[in-house]
Design an enzyme around this catalytic site. Structure first.
Site, PDB file in Angstrom:
ATOM      1  N   LYS A 239      -8.141  -1.743   3.789  1.00  0.00           N
ATOM      2  CA  LYS A 239      -6.752  -1.908   3.381  1.00  0.00           C
ATOM      3  C   LYS A 239      -6.558  -3.086   2.429  1.00  0.00           C
ATOM      4  CE  LYS A 239      -3.419  -0.618   6.020  1.00  0.00           C
ATOM      5  NZ  LYS A 239      -3.258   0.717   5.435  1.00  0.00           N
ATOM      6  N   GLY A 240      -7.264  -4.191   2.680  1.00  0.00           N
ATOM      7  CA  GLY A 240      -7.125  -5.319   1.776  1.00  0.00           C
ATOM      8  C   GLY A 240      -7.690  -5.026   0.402  1.00  0.00           C
TER       9      GLY A 240
ATOM     10  N   ASN B 102      -8.249  -2.125  -0.934  1.00  0.00           N
ATOM     11  CA  ASN B 102      -7.427  -1.089  -1.565  1.00  0.00           C
ATOM     12  C   ASN B 102      -6.210  -1.691  -2.254  1.00  0.00           C
ATOM     13  OD1 ASN B 102      -9.139   0.904  -0.618  1.00  0.00           O
ATOM     14  ND2 ASN B 102      -7.750   1.649   0.962  1.00  0.00           N
TER      15      ASN B 102
ATOM     16  N   GLY C 235      10.050   9.513   1.299  1.00  0.00           N
ATOM     17  CA  GLY C 235      10.270   8.262   0.587  1.00  0.00           C
ATOM     18  C   GLY C 235      10.171   7.050   1.492  1.00  0.00           C
TER      19      GLY C 235
ATOM     20  N   ASP D   8      -1.505   1.969   1.154  1.00  0.00           N
ATOM     21  CA  ASP D   8      -1.960   0.725   0.532  1.00  0.00           C
ATOM     22  C   ASP D   8      -1.465   0.637  -0.912  1.00  0.00           C
ATOM     23  OD1 ASP D   8      -3.347   0.115   2.876  1.00  0.00           O
ATOM     24  OD2 ASP D   8      -5.135   1.164   2.189  1.00  0.00           O
TER      25      ASP D   8
END
Length: 309
Positions: A42-43, A45, A226, A253
């Site tokens: 995640k970081g 990305n 959304g 991400d």
């Protein structure tokens, strides 16, 4: 003058991805496609997504001294991310095992590896990165004490964006620093339940209960519907762009990175969220995580509206 629009503090993983007709039940084996290996986490990305959009981005993370670690460093540098804060060694590089079904939805199991060795001391040693950053983005694929240290290391006037994934109860000092806290439905439920709060039915009510826990603002991502942006002044829905999803891996991400970057260059939260849903929409039309992330020019041409200024 700030050197970075965005500092991402978080995980870096090798994504091992296979497509399946359906996910296995307990004790069951199913056949998947040929295994694909991609840079992820995640970081990592978020750092790549922001840099591709045009953000001046740095990453604070830890990878192993192995082939996966080199893959991840190469991907960051190719995207234009400053990797001075990427530490090497301490454990093998983290790995994410990902299955993708025919609808594009994914299931993920993460073996943290070196991500679990990113420590509060590493955050303190990276003080210069924090002093140079307008916005700091965090997730929970690194130790919670490291997240708390980073939340307390912001430069004066800097802003903290937190996506609590995988979700866990959060300390008060972290919640109070969030502006915004970005959650999907599952993450909202885990945090509310962990705080002993009732979990209502509507996203507007989730946001209100989450704000009561301390964040300055909350964004609830709603997939194809959304997002919902909420502050003490009220809540507003931000509609998505209708697309045919191919692979949702890493789309959250991309959304978070885009929103964090736009906040760093002066957009208000609703305007930043409108841009971020467009970035997420482009990402789900392509396979993979980092490979799916668009450039700023591609977002500007996606339907002709909502481009970054």
């Amino acid at each position: 003058m700030d050197e970075y629009d965005l500092l991402v503090v978080g995980s870096a993983n090798a994504d091992l991805v296979t497509a399946v007709a359906r996910r296995p039940g307990a004790g069951e084996t199913v056949l998947g496609s040929d295994l694909a290996v991609h840079p992820g986490g995640k970081g990592a990305n978020q750092a790549v997504a922001a840099a591709r959009l045009g953000a001046r981005t740095a990453l604070l993370a830890r990878v192993g001294d192995d082939a996966y670690g080199r893959l991840l460093l190469d991907a960051q540098e190719s995207a234009g991310v400053d990797t001075a804060g990427v530490l090497v060694g301490g454990a093998p590089t983290g790995v994410a095992l990902i299955t993708v079904d025919p609808s594009g939805d994914n299931s993920i199991v993460v073996a943290p590896g070196a991500n679990g060795r990113l420590t509060p001391a590493d955050v303190r040693a990276a003080r210069g990165l924090f002093e140079a950053a307008r916005v700091v983005s965090l997730q929970l694929e690194i130790p919670l004490e490291t997240v708390a240290e980073a939340a307390g290391a912001l430069a004066p006037g800097a802003r903290l964006v937190l996506n609590p994934s995988p979700p866990a109860p959060l300390p008060q000092e972290v919640l109070r620093a969030c502006d915004p806290l970005i959650v999907n439905e599952h993450e909202a439920r885990v945090i509310l339940e962990g705080a002993g709060a009732e979990v209502p039915d509507a996203p507007e009510e989730w946001a209100g209960r989450l704000l009561a826990l301390g964040p300055r603002s909350v964004v609830v991502t709603l997939g194809a519907e959304g997002a919902l942006v909420a502050t003490a002044e009220g809540a507003e829905r931000v509609p998505s762009v209708k697309v045919e999803a191919v692979d949702t891996t890493g789309a959250g991400d991309a959304f978070t990175a885009a929103l964090a970057w736009r906040l760093g260059v002066g957009d208000d939260l609703v305007t930043a969220a409108r841009y971020a849903v467009r970035v997420g929409a482009v990402a789900v039309t392509r396979a993979g995580a980092q490979a799916s992330y668009p450039t700023g020019a591609e977002v500007a041409g996606f339907g002709g509206a909502g481009a970054a200024r």
